[in-house]
Design a protein around this motif. Structure first.
Motif, short mmCIF file in Angstrom:
data_model
loop_
_atom_site.label_atom_id
_atom_site.label_comp_id
_atom_site.label_asym_id
_atom_site.label_seq_id
_atom_site.Cartn_x
_atom_site.Cartn_y
_atom_site.Cartn_z
N PRO A 50 0.80 -1.21 0.00
CA PRO A 50 0.00 0.00 0.00
C PRO A 50 0.84 1.27 0.00
CG PRO A 50 -0.95 -1.61 1.49
CD PRO A 50 0.33 -2.19 1.00
N ALA A 51 1.91 1.30 0.78
CA ALA A 51 2.75 2.50 0.81
C ALA A 51 3.37 2.74 -0.56
CB ALA A 51 3.84 2.35 1.86
N LEU A 54 0.71 3.85 -2.98
CA LEU A 54 0.26 5.21 -2.70
C LEU A 54 1.23 6.19 -3.34
CD1 LEU A 54 -1.38 7.34 -1.30
CD2 LEU A 54 -0.04 6.95 0.77
N GLN A 113 -10.96 1.69 -6.29
CA GLN A 113 -10.40 2.02 -4.98
C GLN A 113 -8.98 1.52 -4.83
OE1 GLN A 113 -12.81 1.00 -1.65
NE2 GLN A 113 -14.57 2.17 -2.37
N GLU A 114 -8.75 0.30 -5.29
CA GLU A 114 -7.41 -0.27 -5.13
C GLU A 114 -6.45 0.28 -6.16
OE1 GLU A 114 -6.58 -1.86 -2.48
OE2 GLU A 114 -8.65 -1.74 -1.77
N GLY B 49 -7.66 3.45 -1.92
CA GLY B 49 -7.45 2.23 -1.13
C GLY B 49 -6.06 2.12 -0.54
N PRO B 50 -5.03 2.27 -1.35
CA PRO B 50 -3.69 2.15 -0.79
C PRO B 50 -3.46 3.12 0.38
CG PRO B 50 -3.58 2.02 -3.17
CD PRO B 50 -5.01 2.31 -2.82
N ALA B 51 -3.91 4.36 0.23
CA ALA B 51 -3.71 5.33 1.32
C ALA B 51 -4.44 4.86 2.57
CB ALA B 51 -4.21 6.71 0.90
N ASN B 53 -5.35 1.82 3.35
CA ASN B 53 -4.74 0.62 3.90
C ASN B 53 -3.42 0.93 4.60
OD1 ASN B 53 -6.86 -0.72 2.74
ND2 ASN B 53 -5.71 -1.35 0.94
N LEU B 54 -2.70 1.86 4.03
CA LEU B 54 -1.43 2.25 4.65
C LEU B 54 -1.69 2.78 6.05
CD1 LEU B 54 1.55 2.90 4.67
CD2 LEU B 54 1.04 5.04 3.49
N GLN B 57 -3.27 0.15 8.37
CA GLN B 57 -2.39 -1.01 8.55
C GLN B 57 -3.12 -2.32 8.30
OE1 GLN B 57 0.48 0.18 8.34
NE2 GLN B 57 1.46 -0.09 10.32
#
Lengths: 330, 330
Positions: A50-51, A54, A113-114, B49-51, B53-54, B57
């Motif tokens: 995810p990081a 992002l 979203q992903e 999503g990535p943000a 989820n980051l 966590q």
DNA sequence: CACACTGGAGTAATCGTTTACTCAGACCGT
DNA sequence: ACGGTCTGAGTAAACGATTACTCCAGTGTG
């Protein structure tokens, strides 16, 4: 869980150097690279997806939204997509829309979203709306059925021609009243198979009758009912063209329930060459669609578009192949 | 693409309020909630999503790593998992390990990188190594086959008992030399089915012979060769227990190629009740495994563990059911 | 010998959320 | 009336990676 700064401090360098060493983007002193790799291994470091996504604003992930996981045709497509994607470092997430517009809609949202790199999908129906994807300029490739609305890369099978050939084959074999069990209206493959069937009848100077056609969902129970209805008529068909393998199960079941033998009593040709087609008695004549190849072509198109969004949209049409077996011979 | 601050400024509030309004975590003035929702809709806002989820966590995503997408048994599990997961707002990404330890390994890494909430998997073999998941305390549920090493939640079928019952059924039907075509050594289900087969022979005071047993990959071609080998012997078996449906295709093909009729000449029982089992001639006697239910139970266990990592590991064993059809009747 | 240039490393900004913390005002009881 | 509580909103600090920018040392050149 180990982060990039854990690796950095263990290797005695900065996080920037770790990132560069691990991704090989810029030149780094080979000795430092070695230290970094050693530190990463010792810590069992796995980058935080995810990081990374992002920051990079894109994930090396493709979404594949198929209309039915239990249909071997679609799972074969999935294997084709996976094989191509993996070769270039992309992951594939498989989503099962289950011929259900709401689930499909939901998976489209998930894909957005992903922030996946691209989407391959077989639209459930003409109601499929990919505006959200188009608006965010997420590349989309359609397989099996075209997408309504926007022009997009599309990989199809010439299913109309295949249906015509299958019907002509039945006519050539001496069947005279051919029925057709196809999918729901609004689904392109269902329409095309019906159109091909009619093409063949017309070319043979037969007047088709709506009494010989049934539309139903692409599953066994619907096809079973449809076949029973067709066969219960005063002038029943002497052959059936069936639009996919799940429906073939329903239709063959109906024949058995009525004591009719495929081939001798009722000729049968079904779409999709499933592994068991040769095992039933008599073996089933089928239209084999190049499913795996659809998947590989779609994945290549999608990856090309990910790298160059401006490419013009293309439509690839693959040919299907009739495999004659016993169910279409008297 | 619209971000949360676009929504915030359009609604005239702070990003924190937007987040709270959209996630319903804390109480927000209903009027502001309405403004936020309106602004989000107008902008077509989809959270990144990535943000998310980051920051959180953890992603509301489960990974399902199955050993073969083209095996209906596993796709049925997949549907069970999906249905449960969706009900509580989780997405499922389906990964096809293809009975290949390297692909499996790779998907485990992907699952870790993407920081999925949990993993459901059917391990390809005893070589499967889930240490990386365990080290990061990612919950894992095993289905169909137990995981080597760590104790973990497991959903199995009592396949040994089922194999025993299937074999006893063949004995009761008068078959005397029963052969077994099972999967590769090291795969638990293959071992268990063989063990159940031997249990039944022992209980009937028959000495099993290794000449009546073949191990091969869980696919049609291997089973076809195996069945040919068994049947070519001087004292061939008069019945076969076959360990899955793909293998059944190979074995039934071998029978047909030798002009042997299932049931009359060679009794056949296969694992997995596939839709076409009733269509072949004679209809195939099968051991029906509750695949869909395996999926639902596994998903429930996994979700429970996601919420409480300290739960003790459980093993759920479901019963299989013999469905008698023509292929086991002379 | 001074200066421009370059390769290679570090510093810190950034991606878009969520949420701990802060703070202002409303409300309540004594 | 006043201090204490409570509610609800804003401010800003994370999350962990990538990368623009900066800086330094070493090299080449006029």
């Amino acid at each position: 869980m180990a982060t990039i700064s854990d690796v950095a401090s263990r290797a005695g360098v900065s996080t920037a150097t770790v990132s560069r060493a691990l991704n090989g983007k810029s030149t780094v002193d080979p000795e430092l690279v070695a230290r970094v790799i050693a530190a990463a291994r010792e810590l069992g470091y796995q980058p935080n997806g995810p990081a990374r996504n992002l920051r990079r604003q894109e994930a090396a992930v493709l979404a594949l939204i198929i209309s039915d996981v239990e249909n071997p045709f679609f799972t074969a497509i999935a294997r084709g997509v996976e094989d191509v994607a993996h070769k270039v470092g992309y992951s594939v997430v498989l989503c099962n829309a289950d011929e259900n517009a709401a689930k499909e809609r939901r998976y489209i949202d998930v894909a957005i979203q992903e922030r996946v790199a691209g989407v391959i999908m077989s639209p459930t129906s003409t109601a499929t709306n990919i505006d959200p994807l188009v608006n965010r300029s997420t590349p989309v490739v359609a397989v099996d059925r075209p997408l309504p609305g926007h022009p997009s890369d599309t990989v199809l099978v010439d299913t109309r021609l295949a249906a015509r050939e299958a019907t002509e084959h039945l006519l050539a074999r001496g069947y005279r009243r051919i029925g057709c069990v196809t999918g729901p209206s609004g689904v392109r493959t269902a329409e095309d198979r019906l159109a091909g069937y009619r093409d063949a009848l017309r070319a043979a100077n037969q007047r088709g009758s709506t009494r010989l056609v049934r539309r139903t969902e692409f599953r066994a129970p619907g096809a079973n009912r449809a076949a029973h209805e067709l066969l219960a008529q005063p002038e029943p068909p002497d052959a059936l063209l069936v639009a996919n393998s799940a429906m073939a199960i329903g239709a063959l079941g109906a024949l058995a329930e009525r004591g009719l033998r495929p081939g001798r009593d009722v000729g049968v040709v079904a779409f999709d060459d499933v592994p068991w087609a040769a095992l039933v008695d008599p073996p089933l004549t089928v239209v084999a669609q190049p499913a795996y190849e659809i998947g590989t072509v779609a994945a290549q198109l999608l990856l090309a578009r990910v790298n160059d969004g401006a490419r013009p949209a293309t439509t690839t049409t693959l040919a299907a192949r009739l495999i004659e077996r016993g169910s279409s011979h008297r």
